[in-house]
Design a protein around this motif. Structure first.
Motif, short mmCIF file in Angstrom:
data_model
loop_
_atom_site.label_atom_id
_atom_site.label_comp_id
_atom_site.label_asym_id
_atom_site.label_seq_id
_atom_site.Cartn_x
_atom_site.Cartn_y
_atom_site.Cartn_z
N PHE A 160 0.83 -1.20 0.00
CA PHE A 160 0.00 0.00 0.00
C PHE A 160 0.87 1.26 0.00
O PHE A 160 2.04 1.22 0.39
CB PHE A 160 -0.92 -0.01 1.24
CG PHE A 160 -2.15 0.83 1.06
CD1 PHE A 160 -3.23 0.37 0.34
CD2 PHE A 160 -2.22 2.10 1.62
CE1 PHE A 160 -4.37 1.15 0.16
CE2 PHE A 160 -3.35 2.89 1.45
CZ PHE A 160 -4.42 2.41 0.73
N MET A 161 0.28 2.38 -0.41
CA MET A 161 0.96 3.68 -0.33
C MET A 161 1.46 3.90 1.09
O MET A 161 0.76 3.57 2.05
CB MET A 161 -0.02 4.81 -0.68
CG MET A 161 -0.53 4.74 -2.10
SD MET A 161 -1.91 5.89 -2.40
CE MET A 161 -3.34 4.84 -2.13
N GLY A 162 2.65 4.45 1.21
CA GLY A 162 3.15 4.80 2.54
C GLY A 162 3.74 3.65 3.34
O GLY A 162 4.01 3.80 4.52
N THR A 163 3.95 2.51 2.70
CA THR A 163 4.56 1.39 3.45
C THR A 163 6.08 1.41 3.35
O THR A 163 6.75 0.56 3.95
CB THR A 163 4.01 0.02 2.99
OG1 THR A 163 4.10 -0.05 1.56
CG2 THR A 163 2.57 -0.17 3.42
N LEU B 225 5.32 -4.99 1.40
CA LEU B 225 5.49 -4.28 2.66
C LEU B 225 4.10 -3.93 3.20
O LEU B 225 3.22 -3.54 2.44
CB LEU B 225 6.30 -2.99 2.47
CG LEU B 225 7.67 -3.14 1.78
CD1 LEU B 225 8.44 -1.83 1.88
CD2 LEU B 225 8.46 -4.29 2.36
N SER B 226 3.95 -4.07 4.51
CA SER B 226 2.64 -3.76 5.08
C SER B 226 2.78 -2.77 6.23
O SER B 226 3.86 -2.58 6.78
CB SER B 226 1.95 -5.03 5.58
OG SER B 226 2.59 -5.50 6.75
N ALA B 227 1.66 -2.13 6.56
CA ALA B 227 1.62 -1.21 7.70
C ALA B 227 0.15 -1.07 8.09
O ALA B 227 -0.74 -1.38 7.29
CB ALA B 227 2.20 0.15 7.33
N THR B 228 -0.09 -0.59 9.29
CA THR B 228 -1.49 -0.40 9.72
C THR B 228 -2.06 0.85 9.04
O THR B 228 -1.31 1.76 8.65
CB THR B 228 -1.58 -0.19 11.25
OG1 THR B 228 -0.88 1.02 11.56
CG2 THR B 228 -0.99 -1.36 12.01
N GLN C 11 7.18 -0.49 13.41
CA GLN C 11 8.26 -0.50 14.39
C GLN C 11 9.58 -1.01 13.82
O GLN C 11 10.39 -1.56 14.55
CB GLN C 11 7.90 -1.41 15.58
CG GLN C 11 6.49 -1.35 16.02
CD GLN C 11 6.32 -0.56 17.31
OE1 GLN C 11 7.17 -0.56 18.17
NE2 GLN C 11 5.23 0.14 17.40
N ARG C 12 9.75 -0.87 12.54
CA ARG C 12 11.03 -1.31 11.95
C ARG C 12 11.64 -0.17 11.16
O ARG C 12 10.94 0.52 10.43
CB ARG C 12 10.80 -2.50 11.01
CG ARG C 12 10.64 -3.82 11.71
CD ARG C 12 10.55 -4.93 10.70
NE ARG C 12 10.52 -6.22 11.37
CZ ARG C 12 9.75 -7.24 11.00
NH1 ARG C 12 8.97 -7.13 9.95
NH2 ARG C 12 9.80 -8.38 11.65
N MET D 288 14.29 -3.32 7.63
CA MET D 288 13.45 -3.88 6.56
C MET D 288 14.32 -4.33 5.40
O MET D 288 14.13 -5.41 4.83
CB MET D 288 12.50 -2.81 6.01
CG MET D 288 11.64 -2.15 7.03
SD MET D 288 10.13 -3.02 7.23
CE MET D 288 9.39 -2.77 5.64
N ALA D 289 15.28 -3.47 5.06
CA ALA D 289 16.17 -3.79 3.93
C ALA D 289 16.93 -5.07 4.22
O ALA D 289 17.04 -5.95 3.35
CB ALA D 289 17.13 -2.63 3.68
N GLU D 290 17.43 -5.21 5.45
CA GLU D 290 18.21 -6.41 5.78
C GLU D 290 17.36 -7.68 5.66
O GLU D 290 17.83 -8.70 5.17
CB GLU D 290 18.79 -6.30 7.19
CG GLU D 290 20.08 -5.49 7.19
CD GLU D 290 20.43 -4.93 8.56
OE1 GLU D 290 19.91 -5.46 9.56
OE2 GLU D 290 21.23 -3.97 8.60
#
Ligand code: S3P
Length: 182
Positions: free
Chosen positions: A18-21, A109-112, A160-161, A166-168
């Motif tokens: 999603f946008m902003g992840t 990638l996900s986020a709330t 929280q990452r 995330m890249a690693e």
């Protein structure tokens, strides 16, 4: 899909979500570390049309933008050695997720919704979020899209990452999938 050992080509890595992840920020770090070329689907479409994404939506319409995304995936980018950061709606078109998975490794990638709202609220370049009720719009779109996003090869939460972490995670999984030490 794995790398072709005889040509030493690296399988494309597709970042969706999603946008902003954080696709662009994380993608740039991953691409640099893996020696992949970073490509952003929105930027390529903007270059091709000489219009911003917002202008495409307002003057040509969303359907035309989706056609441009489809063309970009089908014939607008190299078939190896690239990390492609995909616009949030790109994998949602019918059949697109299968196409991406056949072309390379797909990381989502996900986020709330809350995190997405905070990350995108001061940004005016995302036409779908220019709504009087952006939070409701974010929740609605996530609901519509989550089934498709869940079909990615890997799903990584950005909650929280840091970008680095995330890249690693992505680099590790990509290396495992390709059996490489790069
Ligand atoms: C969209 C996401 C945007 C851009 C366009 C539509 C979507 O890209 O392609 O505004 O439908 O989710 P980002 O995910 O890079 O913001």
């Amino acid at each position: 899909m794995i790398k072709n050992p005889s040509e030493h080509k690296l399988t494309n890595l597709y970042l969706i979500g999603f946008m902003g992840t954080g696709k662009s920020s994380v993608g740039k770090v991953v691409a640099e570390k893996l020696g992949l070329r970073f490509i952003d689907s929105d930027v390529e479409i903007e270059k091709e049309t000489n219009l911003s994404v917002s202008q495409i939506f307002s003057s040509l319409g969303e359907a035309k933008f989706r056609d441009l995304e489809k063309n970009f995936i089908n014939q607008g980018h190299p078939s190896s050695d690239c990390l492609i950061s995909c616009g949030g709606g790109l994998p949602i078109q019918s059949g697109m997720m299968n196409i991406l998975k056949n072309k390379g490794h797909v990381f989502c990638l996900s986020a709330t919704p809350e995190t997405i709202y905070h990350r995108t609220k001061n940004n005016s370049d995302r036409p779908l979020l220019q709504s009087p009720a952006p939070m409701a719009k974010i929740k609605k779109l996530i609901l519509e899209r989550e089934e498709i996003y869940s079909q990615a090869d890997h799903i990584i939460s950005s909650e929280q990452r840091s970008i680095q972490t995330m890249a690693e995670i992505i680099i590790q999984k990509y290396r495992e999938a390709n059996d490489i030490n790069r």
